[in-house]
Design an enzyme around this catalytic site. Sequence first.
Site, PDB file in Angstrom:
ATOM      1  N   CYS A 114       0.818  -1.225   0.000  1.00  0.00           N
ATOM      2  CA  CYS A 114       0.000   0.000   0.000  1.00  0.00           C
ATOM      3  C   CYS A 114       0.848   1.271   0.000  1.00  0.00           C
ATOM      4  CB  CYS A 114      -0.950  -0.003   1.190  1.00  0.00           C
ATOM      5  SG  CYS A 114      -2.062  -1.407   1.117  1.00  0.00           S
ATOM      6  N   HIS A 275      -3.794   6.966   1.438  1.00  0.00           N
ATOM      7  CA  HIS A 275      -4.036   5.666   0.815  1.00  0.00           C
ATOM      8  C   HIS A 275      -5.435   5.212   1.229  1.00  0.00           C
ATOM      9  CE1 HIS A 275      -4.119   1.487   0.017  1.00  0.00           C
ATOM     10  NE2 HIS A 275      -3.978   1.149   1.289  1.00  0.00           N
ATOM     11  N   ASN A 305     -10.022  -0.738  -1.907  1.00  0.00           N
ATOM     12  CA  ASN A 305      -8.597  -0.504  -1.655  1.00  0.00           C
ATOM     13  C   ASN A 305      -7.810  -1.088  -2.838  1.00  0.00           C
ATOM     14  OD1 ASN A 305      -5.913  -0.836  -0.823  1.00  0.00           O
ATOM     15  ND2 ASN A 305      -6.447  -1.310   1.288  1.00  0.00           N
TER      16      ASN A 305
END
Length: 348
Positions: A114, A275, A305
């Site tokens: 991430c 993020h 995500n």
Amino acid sequence: MYQSKIAGMGYYVPKNIYSNDDLTRFMDTSDEWIQERTGIKERRFADRTEETTTTMAIEAAEIAISRAGVTAQDIDFIVFATLSPDYYFPGCGVLLQREMGMREIGALDVRNQCSGFIYALSVADQFIKTGTYKNILVVGSEKHSFAMDFQTRSRNVSVIFGDGAGAVVLQPTQDNHSGILSTHLHSDGADAEILAMYYPGAHANKWLKNKPSFPDQELGGLFLTSEQLESGAALPYMDGPAVFKKAIVKFPEVIREALASNNLSEKDIDLLIPHQANLRISQYVQKLLGLRDDQVFNNIQKYGNTTAASVPIALCEAWESGKIHTGDLVCLAAFGSGFTWASALIRW
Ligand SMILES: CC(C)(COP(=O)(O)OP(=O)(O)OC[C@H]1O[C@@H](n2cnc3c(N)ncnc32)[C@H](O)[C@@H]1OP(=O)(O)O)[C@@H](O)C(=O)NCCC(=O)NCCS
């Protein structure tokens, strides 16, 4: 020393939209549970056979390159962040170089999940600052859908992630007051196994050593066995609550570090682009930093995500929707598997 600026950016999300209700066809879950815990309403899944991490990256890269006013031939370095590469090796960087007909330039693959895009951006920033390169393509792309398990046993993972790609072109600027002001990278491997995919991997023999299928031989072993596939050992593992607890500490920490190193404070942020891990994480961080709704950009509701792609997709979408103006202070921040976390402060 030069300063780096984002000269162009682009993003690509696949056409196939899967709502939370669509996922209930495959597993025991509900729109209510997913929205309440994560904020996600829908996500995009790549075409199963036609699209890959590289093809999505190319779509995003073409837009970024054209907006930067250059061509693929002008790119002199690639930094490609992904945790879902097309091949175990080589990485996607060389596939992108080949498919876009680029010169024999360097292509670096980044595996920081991430935080991957901000790590990649930071690497590119150093090469621009030292005058080594003039046009660096930085990409984050993920095709999670091919490796996720859409059964109830994996529902805590598979409802969260989506596919997509984002890209930027970094160029040098003589203006010392704009561009990337600083980047900040961190890691702590103490909890590396609580958000991870263990197999296929080089420690497979350790898992297998007490199993009847372990080959009775001096050298070699098995990279990935049918036992591992059946037991779910080759699927992503996530201890969600533990990740959540660490993320809400490290996000604010690395944002404050970026501000402090530039003698700035929370009130100076025009737009925070975190993020897109979980809407509840973003909202918690927003509250802790005392930011208004218009100072934080979220699009997890639409895309889930997308790991290394989430920051460039959000950055590009925020810019396209007119939320970033010349002179604005934009803060990128990420946290993820490793654990790794990172931030970048940009004066637009
Ligand atoms: C994953 C996450 C959404 C789970 O939410 P949570 O409130 O922590 O939920 P838990 O994991 O404690 O599970 C609570 C219950 O929901 C159930 N559950 C898990 N996933 C579910 C789903 N998709 N649908 C329905 N129920 C689900 C669990 O089985 C559990 O049931 P039980 O209480 O009967 O055992 C949350 O922990 C999270 O977002 N963590 C951060 C993850 C993240 O950001 N990852 C990316 C890293 S960058």
